[in-house]
Design an enzyme around this catalytic site. Sequence first.
Site, mmCIF file in Angstrom:
data_model
loop_
_atom_site.group_PDB
_atom_site.id
_atom_site.type_symbol
_atom_site.label_atom_id
_atom_site.label_comp_id
_atom_site.label_asym_id
_atom_site.label_seq_id
_atom_site.Cartn_x
_atom_site.Cartn_y
_atom_site.Cartn_z
ATOM 1 C CG HIS A 101 -1.755 -1.041 1.552
ATOM 2 N ND1 HIS A 101 -1.311 -2.205 2.136
ATOM 3 C CD2 HIS A 101 -3.091 -1.186 1.404
ATOM 4 C CE1 HIS A 101 -2.330 -3.025 2.324
ATOM 5 N NE2 HIS A 101 -3.417 -2.431 1.887
ATOM 6 C CG ASP A 104 1.850 -0.752 3.422
ATOM 7 O OD1 ASP A 104 1.168 -0.504 4.423
ATOM 8 O OD2 ASP A 104 1.469 -1.468 2.477
#
Length: 435
Positions: A101, A104
Amino acid sequence: MSTDFFKDISPITFAGADSADPMAFHHYNPDEMLGGKRMEEHLRFAVAYWHSFAWEGGDPFGGQTLERPWHPQDTMANAKLKADAAFEMFRILGAPYFCFHDADVRPEGSNYAENTSRLDEMTDYFGTKMEETGTKLLWGTANTFSHRRYMSGGSTNPDPDVFAFMAATVKSCMDATQKLGGENYVLWGGREGYETLLNTDMGQELDHMGRFLNMVVDYKHKIGFKGAILVEPKPQEPSKHQYDYDAATCFGFLQKYGLEKEVKLNLEQGHAILAGHSFEHEIATAAALGVFGSIDMNRNDYQSGWDTDQFPNNVPEVALAYYHILKAGGFDTGGTNFDAKLRRQSLDAVDLIASHVGAMDVCARGLKAAHAMLEDGGLETALAERYAGWETPEARAMLGSDLGSITDRVLAQDINPQPRSGRQEILENYVNRFV
């Protein structure tokens, strides 16, 4: 560059089933051939960036337990250090893919422009690391559920400014995925649902979600993205009522908004259990409806009522999952992403490696069992026998007939059928021979 985080851990090699080395593969041999394809090509393993590197060990009842050299995760320098450690782990495991993501891999900025600038910088950094290591991107996605702005959803949010911020974020993540050669793009609707109908216009929210997904498909074609667009079914958590509950619910949604030919599903074992299904049920459902895409492999604690995201360790469950994947023709652009995390008391770097080693072995054992069952053909033979009556011309013609004509046939032939055994226990015994 290398980091010190995994400094005492050597690359994992295949040692065979007789080895007692906990830091070796006992069943996963990437070069082993199954049905004309290497095991690595069948399984297409990916490491989840969020659980392995961004997660800090918190749960609903306690905070951070994991301490990493890249903590706190609020600077670009630490984001790059985290990436260095991640690619070092990919090298140790021989993992061909990873997934991420946006949240992240880059720290949260003060606005959308800063978020995008940081994501672009990390995309370039990833590109260099991928070129150096040969690790590829299975899929990218946007985190449109963790930040407080998304507390009432992303595409289903009652605030149009939140919808706009979410849509722009997805565009930037699709751009990053395209730039890195990602083979899929996933939409994980972590808060696309509601807590109560007292403050929810369900029809409007579903329409907005459908319109947004059409925008995603349009943008895919605009930029020439060749990968698949995947939606991930997710029941109950965190919203009480998730719109993307299971495979069948998602397919109905895709049909309603004209997307069933454009979007496939990324299915997760833990989500299947939360929905009251088995993993093989969800895979078989998606395959039957023509929307099977990829999988997140993990497991839940069956004594808990929430998504614990543990690494897989149940070979019979995994074997049946891969049986239906192989039966459907195997992965195309999809693969096996370990959407799984350490237990919060497993603190060390070696725990992170060992968890993936064990999971890769479990999947390899399951894949070999699934392949052996298909080669043997016992389940297919039993299935053909059970439905053999439908192969007669008279039975097939009945499906193109009408209720009156069928009734006339029942009366004329004095049809009075008796039930036949489904032989479930015999088939369960058959499966146990292989697992």
